[in-house]
Design an enzyme around this catalytic site. Structure first.
Site, PDB file in Angstrom:
ATOM      1  N   CYS A   1       0.820  -1.213   0.000  1.00 22.65           N
ATOM      2  CA  CYS A   1       0.000   0.000   0.000  1.00 22.65           C
ATOM      3  C   CYS A   1       0.855   1.264   0.000  1.00 22.65           C
ATOM      4  CB  CYS A   1      -0.995  -0.027   1.153  1.00 22.65           C
ATOM      5  SG  CYS A   1      -2.345   1.158   0.937  1.00 22.65           S
TER       6      CYS A   1
ATOM      7  N   HIS B   1      -4.613  -4.527   0.094  1.00 22.45           N
ATOM      8  CA  HIS B   1      -4.312  -5.125   1.402  1.00 22.45           C
ATOM      9  C   HIS B   1      -4.652  -6.609   1.341  1.00 22.45           C
ATOM     10  CE1 HIS B   1      -3.505  -1.544   3.972  1.00 22.45           C
ATOM     11  NE2 HIS B   1      -4.118  -0.945   2.971  1.00 22.45           N
TER      12      HIS B   1
ATOM     13  N   GLU C   1      -4.109  -8.747   3.414  1.00 18.30           N
ATOM     14  CA  GLU C   1      -4.509  -9.221   4.740  1.00 18.30           C
ATOM     15  C   GLU C   1      -5.963  -8.886   5.062  1.00 18.30           C
ATOM     16  OE1 GLU C   1      -2.858  -5.078   5.133  1.00 18.30           O
ATOM     17  OE2 GLU C   1      -2.411  -6.882   3.987  1.00 18.30           O
TER      18      GLU C   1
END
Length: 672
Positions: A564, A646, A648
């Site tokens: 990011c 992202h 995650e």
């Protein structure tokens, strides 16, 4: 009748001793009395006496405690107040109602401290100046409904508690806490965090209790459906559940609370739901997160300060934004009421493991009384789709919900009649109902098949990694290797580190301000994480340091993964341009091509690296970019890889697969 050894609730109030009333199970009221002690830090909460014997403590934790984590706030000096429980007993709900006063508490000069138009202007500024400049995905800005109260404080507290007990439904805690100079009465819908000894209670996740472990539960709630006049129906609720704004708002707070779970739980936590939280005038959507932890419950509370549903994300920058746009301190609003209860002796670990269970609802839907002034703080969650006057309306709805529940304003009698009618309709054969049996519970909207299907459909968008139990007996593909994760002030790094461990890496997190040049040079895999803000900002010390970290690591040729914000910094160091997006991608799910493989990924970015449309190479660097806009989604080159999204996030259905691919590339020796 109250037992002979127990005073009535009125006698307790008249005595002037500090007390708390808590209704948690729907049938009884817990009565706690004792002494009050104010402490400075969560670690100072006195869970044992001078001889080391565990004792029960109810703590009111103000918002200003975020200073313990180094976050900004308006510091009003609100005390971290602890009621050291000397006596506790329970009475049936009906007996409590019989002992509580019924006369209304009149309010003088009621109204909001911030006018509607001014609050709408604040909403516009937050969307433009904060979300629009990459400072975060969502922020909660509050305003206060205030009024004068001439009634005795303890009497007002008992009156309001009675009204909540009689009319509110769906609350996690209904409570009144009366201490010297301060009263708090509320019906909190949301358990922020709990930690209990024993087995996990998640569906399909019945793991046995382990000595020294707590089952940690968090309950992110977001999205507010204000019941129309006459009550909610499946049709009106369906429109709310189909709202993109409301759905994404809930997903964002789940992501934010998973960051906290991954910080305190060894297994990272998993999510179940979504569910409906149905209350008398409002309905919310919610998930439940569960994991296991060995931490002291006070440390669990510290690491989870405070709920993103009442602050925003990322948490640290949300506190900064709140400080910029809220002109007065929050007091206890968005803090927690934390009840620490000693466990049974056989569940305590002799090696000093946690000896207390924790139950901590968020202090929202709460009325405060101090020095004759009533204060009902309410906030709206501002996201990129927010309509300023829609958010104004949300604060009115929330304030009316509290004021109506405590009897300070007229209740929606039509809605109450509708609930009663639903209760009757839910009985299959009304003629066969036993007249002496308890009244049936109102039929829940969540039981409607169409509503249940709408709720279940949300999970089709989410990552299975966070929906399924994560235990694995097989080592990950990178077993025996290690990674150092540099946190750039977004605790998505805790989720990322958990995923790295699941892939076999020994992952450790270090803040951007503490990472040393030696660590940058020697880490086997360096993972530079996400963070808020403009990567081009020349004045930001954080941006300056992250540029140095990325430059130093790339020049060494050692394995680097950038995520990011750090992906943008890496792209800029490779000569690619950076630009703001036309509309922020905060909490946006997209399917993009990542080097020949489609991947469904969650994005939380306001800025992007950009190349001319169709460009897929820059020197030695391969580029995965949008074929139309040139927005760069991923990079890979000799010893490095990066991604804008992202992996995650719960929104990244292909997160683990993509993460493994990028790490494999970064760890592959140059020239191999």
């Amino acid at each position: 009748m109250t037992g002979p050894s127990h005073p009535s609730l009125g006698e307790i109030a008249d005595s002037g001793i500090p007390f708390a009333l808590i209704a948690r199970d729907g049938s009884t009221v817990e009565v706690l009395t004792g002494d009050v002690v104010d402490v400075e830090l969560l670690a100072d909460i006195p869970l044992t006496d001078v001889e080391g014997t565990p004792r029960e403590v109810l703590a009111l934790v103000p918002f200003r405690q975020v200073r313990e984590r180094g976050f900004e706030c308006h510091d009003d000096g609100a005390p971290l107040r602890c009621l050291i429980v000397g006596e506790r007993f329970s009475i049936p709900r009906d007996q409590a109602l019989a002992q509580l006063p019924t006369a209304p508490v009149p309010l003088d000069e009621p109204g909001f401290d911030i006018p509607d138009d001014e609050y709408a202007d604040i909403v516009r500024r937050v969307i433009a100046d904060e979300i629009g400049r990459g400072e975060g995905a969502n922020f909660v800005i509050r305003r206060d409904f205030t009024a004068g109260v001439s009634t005795d404080a303890a009497t007002a507290a008992l009156t309001w508690f009675r009204a909540l007990l009689e009319h509110e439904r769906g609350a996690y805690w209904t409570f009144a806490v009366v201490t010297p100079g301060h009263v708090a009465v509320g019906a909190s819908p949301e358990a922020h965090v709990s930690a209990r000894g024993g087995a996990s209670e998640g569906a399909g996740d019945r793991r046995p209790a382990e000595p020294g472990f707590s089952t940690v539960t968090m309950n992110p709630i977001s999205g507010t459906f204000r019941h129309p006049e006459g009550g909610a129906t499946a049709e009106t609720l369906s429109e709310f559940l189909e709202s993109t704004k409301e759905t994404e708002e809930l997903f964002m707070v789940v992501d934010e609370e998973l960051k906290m779970m991954s910080a305190v739980c060894s297994d990272g936590g998993r999510i179940t739901g979504p569910h409906l939280k149905e209350m008398s005038r409002l309905t919310h959507t919610e998930y439940v997160l569960r994991g296991r932890s060995r931490l002291d419950p006070r440390e669990i509370l510290r690491e989870t300060m405070f709920a993103p549903t009442v602050t925003g994300s990322p948490m640290q920058n949300a506190c900064t934004v709140i400080t910029r746009h809220e002109k007065t301190p929050r007091g206890y609003y968005s803090g927690v009421a934390a009840l620490f209860t000693p466990r049974h002796p056989e569940s305590a670990d002799a090696a000093g493991e946690p000896t207390h269970d924790l139950d901590a609802p968020i202090l929202i839907r709460t009325a405060y009384l101090e020095n004759g002034r009533l204060r009902v703080p309410v906030g709206a969650t501002l996201v990129r789709h927010s309509d300023p006057y829609g958010e104004v309306g949300e604060t009115h709805g929330k304030a009316a919900g509290v004021l109506g529940a405590i009897g300070a304003v007229p209740r929606d009698a039509a809605a109450e009649r509708a609930a009663e009618a639903a209760a009757v309709a839910s009985v299959v054969d009304t003629a066969a109902v036993d007249e002496d049996a308890p009244a049936p519970e109102p039929r829940r909207l969540a039981d409607d098949p169409a509503i249940a299907a709408l709720l279940a459909s949300r999970n089709a968008r989410l990552a299975e990694f966070w929906l399924n139990p994560q235990g694995s007996a097989t080592p990950g593909p990178f077993a025996g290797r290690s990674a150092l994760v540099v946190d750039a002030e977004d605790r998505f790094t805790t989720m990322l580190a958990h995923q790295l461990r699941h892939l076999g890496l020994d992952a450790r997190i270090v803040p951007w301000s503490e990472v040393t040049d030696d660590q940058i040079d020697t880490a086997e895999l360096l993972v530079c994480g996400p963070g808020p803000g403009d990567p081009r900002d020349p004045a930001s010390p954080r941006m300056q340091r992250m540029r140095e970290v990325v430059r130093r690591r790339r020049s060494s040729g050692r394995p680097l993964l950038a995520v990011c914000l750090s992906h943008q910094i890496l792209a800029h160091s490779l000569g690619l341009g950076l630009a703001p997006l036309a509309a922020p991608h905060q909490g946006l799910q997209k399917t993009v091509d990542v080097f020949g493989m489609p991947a469904s990924i969650g994005f939380y970015n306001t800025f992007t690296a950009r190349v001319p449309a169709g460009h897929t190479q820059a020197g030695e660097t391969e580029i995965a970019a949008d074929p139309g806009t040139g927005d760069v989604y991923a990079l890979r080159g000799p010893g490095y890889a990066s991604v804008q999204g992202h992996l995650e996030s719960i929104l990244s259905r292909d997160g683990m697969t993509t993460l493994e691919r990028l790490i494999t590339h970064a760890l592959t020796p140059v020239g191999a």
